[in-house]
Structures are given as C-alpha cells and as structure tokens.
Design an enzyme around this catalytic site. Structure first.
Site, mmCIF file in Angstrom:
data_model
loop_
_atom_site.group_PDB
_atom_site.id
_atom_site.type_symbol
_atom_site.label_atom_id
_atom_site.label_comp_id
_atom_site.label_asym_id
_atom_site.label_seq_id
_atom_site.Cartn_x
_atom_site.Cartn_y
_atom_site.Cartn_z
ATOM 1 N N ILE A 12 0.838 -1.207 0.000
ATOM 2 C CA ILE A 12 0.000 0.000 0.000
ATOM 3 C C ILE A 12 0.872 1.255 0.000
ATOM 4 C CG2 ILE A 12 -1.925 1.196 1.122
ATOM 5 C CD1 ILE A 12 -2.612 -1.417 2.557
ATOM 6 N N GLY A 13 1.979 1.213 0.752
ATOM 7 C CA GLY A 13 2.870 2.372 0.819
ATOM 8 C C GLY A 13 3.372 2.782 -0.554
ATOM 9 N N ASP A 31 12.327 3.032 4.485
ATOM 10 C CA ASP A 31 11.900 1.623 4.512
ATOM 11 C C ASP A 31 13.061 0.726 4.914
ATOM 12 O OD1 ASP A 31 11.049 -1.103 3.573
ATOM 13 O OD2 ASP A 31 9.315 0.022 2.855
ATOM 14 N N LEU A 33 13.212 -2.421 4.234
ATOM 15 C CA LEU A 33 13.325 -3.500 3.234
ATOM 16 C C LEU A 33 13.361 -4.861 3.922
ATOM 17 C CD1 LEU A 33 15.770 -1.898 0.615
ATOM 18 C CD2 LEU A 33 13.262 -1.962 0.581
ATOM 19 N N THR A 34 12.275 -5.159 4.632
ATOM 20 C CA THR A 34 12.087 -6.510 5.172
ATOM 21 C C THR A 34 11.735 -7.416 3.995
ATOM 22 O OG1 THR A 34 9.701 -6.244 5.443
ATOM 23 C CG2 THR A 34 11.109 -5.508 7.291
ATOM 24 N N THR A 121 -5.552 -0.569 10.854
ATOM 25 C CA THR A 121 -6.361 -1.612 10.232
ATOM 26 C C THR A 121 -7.675 -1.826 10.973
ATOM 27 O OG1 THR A 121 -6.437 -4.030 9.974
ATOM 28 C CG2 THR A 121 -4.881 -3.204 11.581
ATOM 29 N N ASP A 122 -8.668 -2.306 10.250
ATOM 30 C CA ASP A 122 -9.955 -2.631 10.892
ATOM 31 C C ASP A 122 -9.806 -3.794 11.873
ATOM 32 O OD1 ASP A 122 -9.644 -4.738 9.053
ATOM 33 O OD2 ASP A 122 -11.592 -4.438 8.077
ATOM 34 N N GLU A 123 -8.683 -4.535 11.778
ATOM 35 C CA GLU A 123 -8.527 -5.720 12.627
ATOM 36 C C GLU A 123 -8.380 -5.371 14.101
ATOM 37 O OE1 GLU A 123 -6.144 -8.870 11.030
ATOM 38 O OE2 GLU A 123 -6.348 -8.079 9.006
ATOM 39 N N TYR A 145 -0.675 -9.744 15.465
ATOM 40 C CA TYR A 145 -0.624 -8.625 14.503
ATOM 41 C C TYR A 145 -1.575 -7.509 14.917
ATOM 42 C CZ TYR A 145 -2.061 -5.894 10.418
ATOM 43 O OH TYR A 145 -2.404 -4.871 9.574
ATOM 44 N N LYS A 149 -0.848 -3.657 16.233
ATOM 45 C CA LYS A 149 -1.361 -2.457 15.560
ATOM 46 C C LYS A 149 -2.204 -1.623 16.544
ATOM 47 C CE LYS A 149 -1.094 -1.317 11.801
ATOM 48 N NZ LYS A 149 -0.063 -0.469 11.096
ATOM 49 N N LEU A 185 -4.385 -13.433 1.160
ATOM 50 C CA LEU A 185 -5.344 -14.308 0.466
ATOM 51 C C LEU A 185 -5.375 -14.107 -1.051
ATOM 52 C CD1 LEU A 185 -7.762 -16.381 0.742
ATOM 53 C CD2 LEU A 185 -9.233 -14.381 0.637
HETATM 54 P P1 NAD Z 1 3.535 -4.736 3.481
HETATM 55 O O1 NAD Z 1 3.877 -5.850 4.420
HETATM 56 O O2 NAD Z 1 3.315 -5.011 2.050
HETATM 57 O O3 NAD Z 1 4.681 -3.613 3.571
HETATM 58 C C1 NAD Z 1 5.253 -3.196 4.759
HETATM 59 C C2 NAD Z 1 6.433 -2.298 4.410
HETATM 60 O O4 NAD Z 1 6.985 -1.790 5.631
HETATM 61 C C3 NAD Z 1 7.564 -3.024 3.681
HETATM 62 O O5 NAD Z 1 8.076 -2.219 2.649
HETATM 63 C C4 NAD Z 1 8.597 -3.242 4.769
HETATM 64 O O6 NAD Z 1 9.932 -3.315 4.288
HETATM 65 C C5 NAD Z 1 8.384 -1.993 5.625
HETATM 66 N N1 NAD Z 1 8.819 -2.179 7.021
HETATM 67 C C6 NAD Z 1 8.513 -3.220 7.843
HETATM 68 N N2 NAD Z 1 9.105 -3.032 9.047
HETATM 69 C C7 NAD Z 1 9.766 -1.854 8.969
HETATM 70 C C8 NAD Z 1 10.537 -1.123 9.883
HETATM 71 N N3 NAD Z 1 10.776 -1.571 11.126
HETATM 72 N N4 NAD Z 1 11.067 0.059 9.497
HETATM 73 C C9 NAD Z 1 10.858 0.518 8.231
HETATM 74 N N5 NAD Z 1 10.151 -0.132 7.316
HETATM 75 C C10 NAD Z 1 9.594 -1.314 7.676
HETATM 76 O O7 NAD Z 1 2.276 -4.036 4.141
HETATM 77 P P2 NAD Z 1 0.987 -3.390 3.455
HETATM 78 O O8 NAD Z 1 0.011 -4.456 3.174
HETATM 79 O O9 NAD Z 1 1.392 -2.453 2.395
HETATM 80 O O10 NAD Z 1 0.420 -2.557 4.702
HETATM 81 C C11 NAD Z 1 0.875 -1.232 4.955
HETATM 82 C C12 NAD Z 1 0.201 -0.711 6.203
HETATM 83 O O11 NAD Z 1 -1.208 -0.748 6.033
HETATM 84 C C13 NAD Z 1 0.502 -1.538 7.452
HETATM 85 O O12 NAD Z 1 0.687 -0.650 8.532
HETATM 86 C C14 NAD Z 1 -0.744 -2.374 7.650
HETATM 87 O O13 NAD Z 1 -0.952 -2.668 9.015
HETATM 88 C C15 NAD Z 1 -1.808 -1.462 7.103
HETATM 89 N N6 NAD Z 1 -2.991 -2.124 6.528
HETATM 90 C C16 NAD Z 1 -2.847 -3.125 5.599
HETATM 91 C C17 NAD Z 1 -3.993 -3.720 5.044
HETATM 92 C C18 NAD Z 1 -3.890 -4.813 4.010
HETATM 93 O O14 NAD Z 1 -4.918 -5.431 3.696
HETATM 94 N N7 NAD Z 1 -2.733 -5.087 3.435
HETATM 95 C C19 NAD Z 1 -5.263 -3.307 5.465
HETATM 96 C C20 NAD Z 1 -5.363 -2.274 6.408
HETATM 97 C C21 NAD Z 1 -4.219 -1.691 6.928
HETATM 98 P P1 TYD Z 2 -5.384 -12.348 4.847
HETATM 99 O O1 TYD Z 2 -5.199 -11.943 3.429
HETATM 100 O O2 TYD Z 2 -4.244 -12.996 5.577
HETATM 101 O O3 TYD Z 2 -5.901 -11.059 5.613
HETATM 102 P P2 TYD Z 2 -6.474 -10.919 7.136
HETATM 103 O O4 TYD Z 2 -6.244 -12.167 7.871
HETATM 104 O O5 TYD Z 2 -5.602 -9.825 7.621
HETATM 105 O O6 TYD Z 2 -7.911 -10.582 6.984
HETATM 106 O O7 TYD Z 2 -6.612 -13.342 4.935
HETATM 107 C C1 TYD Z 2 -7.897 -12.967 4.467
HETATM 108 C C2 TYD Z 2 -8.847 -14.092 4.806
HETATM 109 O O8 TYD Z 2 -8.477 -15.245 4.047
HETATM 110 C C3 TYD Z 2 -8.784 -14.520 6.266
HETATM 111 O O9 TYD Z 2 -10.090 -14.891 6.691
HETATM 112 C C4 TYD Z 2 -7.883 -15.739 6.251
HETATM 113 C C5 TYD Z 2 -8.191 -16.360 4.903
HETATM 114 N N1 TYD Z 2 -7.064 -17.111 4.297
HETATM 115 C C6 TYD Z 2 -7.243 -18.435 3.862
HETATM 116 O O10 TYD Z 2 -8.354 -19.012 3.971
HETATM 117 N N2 TYD Z 2 -6.188 -19.094 3.306
HETATM 118 C C7 TYD Z 2 -4.966 -18.513 3.178
HETATM 119 O O11 TYD Z 2 -4.014 -19.193 2.701
HETATM 120 C C8 TYD Z 2 -4.788 -17.154 3.597
HETATM 121 C C9 TYD Z 2 -3.466 -16.474 3.456
HETATM 122 C C10 TYD Z 2 -5.882 -16.487 4.153
#
Ligand code: NAD
Ligand code: TYD
Length: 330
Positions: A12-13, A31, A33-34, A121-123, A145, A149, A185
């Site tokens: 997302i970033g 970043d 870069l994990t 996050t909504d979580e 997680y 958050k 997923l």
């Molecule tokens: P992602 O895992 O794809 O990316 C995370 C990024 O953060 C990576 O580039 C990683 O290198 C960097 N990072 C991790 N630890 C770090 C540290 N200690 N210092 C600097 N950089 C670091 O995550 P994403 O899916 O893009 O999510 C981004 C944000 O949005 C997160 O805070 C997540 O909680 C939030 N979010 C994600 C979702 C989703 O569905 N993916 C939904 C709601 C909120």
């Molecule tokens: P995920 O993408 O990990 O997001 P979150 O757990 O943060 O909502 O998972 C989305 C939904 O899909 C969640 O209910 C878990 C389910 N899931 C599977 O059933 N199989 C999988 O292999 C993964 C990664 C997720």
C-alpha cells in the site's frame, strides 16, 4: 508539501508514494526492506525529482531524526503486516508496530511535524457478528498482529492527548491490488491458481472480509492527511463484504480454473469471523471508493498474469520456507 512516508516499498505504501508524487508532494520514503519491502514497487518513481529513498528502520531513533528533518507530515505505513506470520513469530510485530511507531511519534514531536498519519487496520476492532464497526468502538484485537497495531494506535492517541501532536489514524479494511506480497489471500490464491496449485482455504471458508482496492484506500488516507481532524480516527472500507469461498470462486473463474484446486485446511488459530466498517466519517470528508470490486479484482488478476517477473522470484525465495512452515502440516 514534504512527506516522510514509511514502508513505502511495501504494497500500500508504494501506491501511496505514487499518489503523493502525482499530487505534487515531495516524498522521503523510509523503509527497512524486510521480506515484504521491494524496491521494484517504486522503480517507476525512483528518478522522480521529488523522491528520496532512505534505507532505515522506524525503530532507529537516529535514522528517523535525520529523515524527518523538514517534513511537513509523516504517513506511517511501516509494519509487520501478516496475521499468519504474527502467529508463527510475534516478536518483530511488537518491535516495529508498537516500539517503531513510538520512536516515529517521538521524532515527529521533536521535529515539530505538522501532522502524523498512522495507517492502521480494521482488525484492531476484532470480529463483529452483524452491523459494522464505528471509530468509537472499543479495541478487541485477536491476533499478535492486530494487538500490535492496536498498541501503535493507542500510542498515537496518547501522543496527541499528552503532547498535543497533530495526529490522525486511518483504519483500513482488507486491501487488494497489484504488488501485494503473495502471502495474503488474494495474491496467494491468484498466483497459485495461475500455476495450477492448490488454494488452501482455512476452515469452512465462510469468514467475511470487507475488500477495498488499493488506490481507493490510498485516496482515503490522502483525504485524512489533508482534511482529517487532529486526534480522530477514520475507517476506510470498500463496502465489499464477501466470504473467502466467494473470493476463491471469483479467482477460479478469472484464472480459468475449477474447484478441484480448493483444499480446506486447518483453520487459523483465533480466526476472526467477520470484519465490517462504517465509513460515514470519512465520506463526510468527500471521499468515496471509485473502483467497482469486480473490475478491480479482474484488473488485479490480469496484473499478476502479466507480471510473473515480479512474483516468481518472491515465491522461490525466503517465501518457500515460510510457505512450508505455514502450510506444510495443515
Ligand atoms: P507490506 O507488508 O506489504 O509492507 C510493509 C512495508 O513496511 C515493507 O516495505 C517493509 O519493508 C516496511 N517495514 C517493515 N518493518 C519496517 C521497519 N521496522 N522500518 C521501516 N520499514 C519497515 O504491508 P501493506 O500491506 O502495504 O500494509 C501497509 C500498512 O497498512 C501496514 O501498517 C498495515 O498494518 C496497514 N494495513 C494493511 C492492510 C492490508 O490489507 N494489506 C489493510 C489495512 C491496513
Ligand atoms: P489475509 O489476506 O491474511 O488477511 P487478514 O487475515 O488480515 O484478513 O486473509 C484474508 C482471509 O483469508 C482470512 O479470513 C484468512 C483467509 N485465508 C485463507 O483461507 N487461506 C490462506 O491461505 C490465507 C493467506 C488467508
């Protein structure tokens, strides 16, 4: 406007970095870069005159103090972000999502930054049987997680209250789109389906998520950066509720595969049954999602079909060990 964006090499970033540059902001992308950070995700803007990259950890106070100098606002995406990894190994989640957030907040206060946007996050609300979560609802996170958050969110609100830092929080729903690491997923199932591999559905597959396309999520974050009220939280939800089995069926259809690929595996411990968000507060700022779920999902599947060079190296690297550990015994 100059922004310090953290985690801008993630899913997302990186989309937000593109949006911010397109809207005329200068961006410093910090970043670590994990495994989830990929410079390829921002390769198209690497030479943009308004873009700078800093390879650092948000929990490193000295590096953050340097990078934040001159920033008008911070947008914190950096996080460990995957529930299943937080169950296998929670420690990094606390270090980055709680401690790292606090280090950033402290740097923002010292540097007198005008606004701090925490991307959450909504979580953090936990699971909801019916209806939808409002921003004023209590936090009840289920996984390491979401608990980390939630810890970050509470630090942000405390910094606002105690130190008067201008801080806002966005709580986004499940996001999908190009460049999402194939542990989540949708990208996992799409890339597995493209390769004719099994789709591991946890439990009965009837868990419900509210899906939002990544660009809509980023526009929501931008609206809060631009117009949000300090100290407030804003839900960012797509309004597309669907059970995991429904998503699975759509992906099978879009990839030309059939249900023989579906494999029900052991459920995730502590698995939240349903997420849903009330988004009236953000809509009050004039935001609404612009992408239909069906079209955005089809475009996302097409992106993975056309960009094997992005995900094949990921799936054959560190990821293989993770995949074995996560799915090997299920
Ligand atoms: P992602 O895992 O794809 O990316 C995370 C990024 O953060 C990576 O580039 C990683 O290198 C960097 N990072 C991790 N630890 C770090 C540290 N200690 N210092 C600097 N950089 C670091 O995550 P994403 O899916 O893009 O999510 C981004 C944000 O949005 C997160 O805070 C997540 O909680 C939030 N979010 C994600 C979702 C989703 O569905 N993916 C939904 C709601 C909120
Ligand atoms: P995920 O993408 O990990 O997001 P979150 O757990 O943060 O909502 O998972 C989305 C939904 O899909 C969640 O209910 C878990 C389910 N899931 C599977 O059933 N199989 C999988 O292999 C993964 C990664 C997720």
């Amino acid at each position: 406007m100059k922004l310090l964006v953290t985690g801008g090499c993630g899913f997302i970033g990186s989309a937000f970095v593109r949006l911010a540059l397109a809207r005329g902001a200068a961006v410093v992308n910090l970043d670590k870069l994990t495994y989830a950070g990929n410079p390829e995700n921002v390769a198209d803007v690497a030479d943009h005159p308004g873009y700078t990259f800093v390879h650092a950890d948000i929990a490193d106070a000295d590096a953050v103090a340097d990078a934040i100098r001159g920033a008008d606002a911070v947008v914190n995406f950096a996080a460990e972000s995957h529930v299943d990894r937080s169950i296998l190994s929670p420690a990094d989640f606390i270090t980055t999502d709680v401690v790292g957030t606090a280090v950033l907040l402290d740097a923002a206060r010292r540097a007198d930054v005008g606004r701090f946007v925490q991307v959450s996050t909504d979580e953090v609300y936990g699971s909801i049987r019916s209806g939808a979560f409002h921003e004023t609802d209590p936090l009840a996170p289920s996984s390491p997680y979401s608990a980390s958050k939630a810890g970050g969110d509470l630090q942000v609100l405390a910094w606002h209250r105690t130190f008067g830092l201008d801080a806002v929080i966005t709580r986004g729903s499940n996001t999908f789109g190009p460049r999402q690491y194939p542990e989540k997923l949708i990208p996992l199932f799409v890339t597995n389906a493209l390769d004719g591999l099994e789709l591991p559905v946890y439990g009965d597959g009837m868990q419900v998520r509210d899906w939002i396309f990544v660009d809509d999520h980023c526009e929501g974050i931008w609206a809060v950066l631009d117009q949000g009220v300090a100290g407030e939280v804003y839900n960012v939800g797509g309004g597309n509720e669907e059970a995991n089995l429904g998503i699975t069926r759509r992906i099978l259809e879009l990839t030309g595969r059939d249900a023989s690929l579906v494999r029900h595996v052991a459920d995730r411990p502590g698995h939240d049954r349903r997420y849903a968000l009330d988004t009236a507060r953000l809509r009050g700022l004039g935001w609404e999602p612009r992408h239909s779920f069906e079209e955005a999902l089809a475009a996302t599947v097409a992106w993975y079909r056309d960009n094997r060079a992005w995900w094949e190296p990921i799936k054959s690297g560190e990821y293989r060990r993770y995949y074995e550990e996560q799915y090997g015994t299920r």
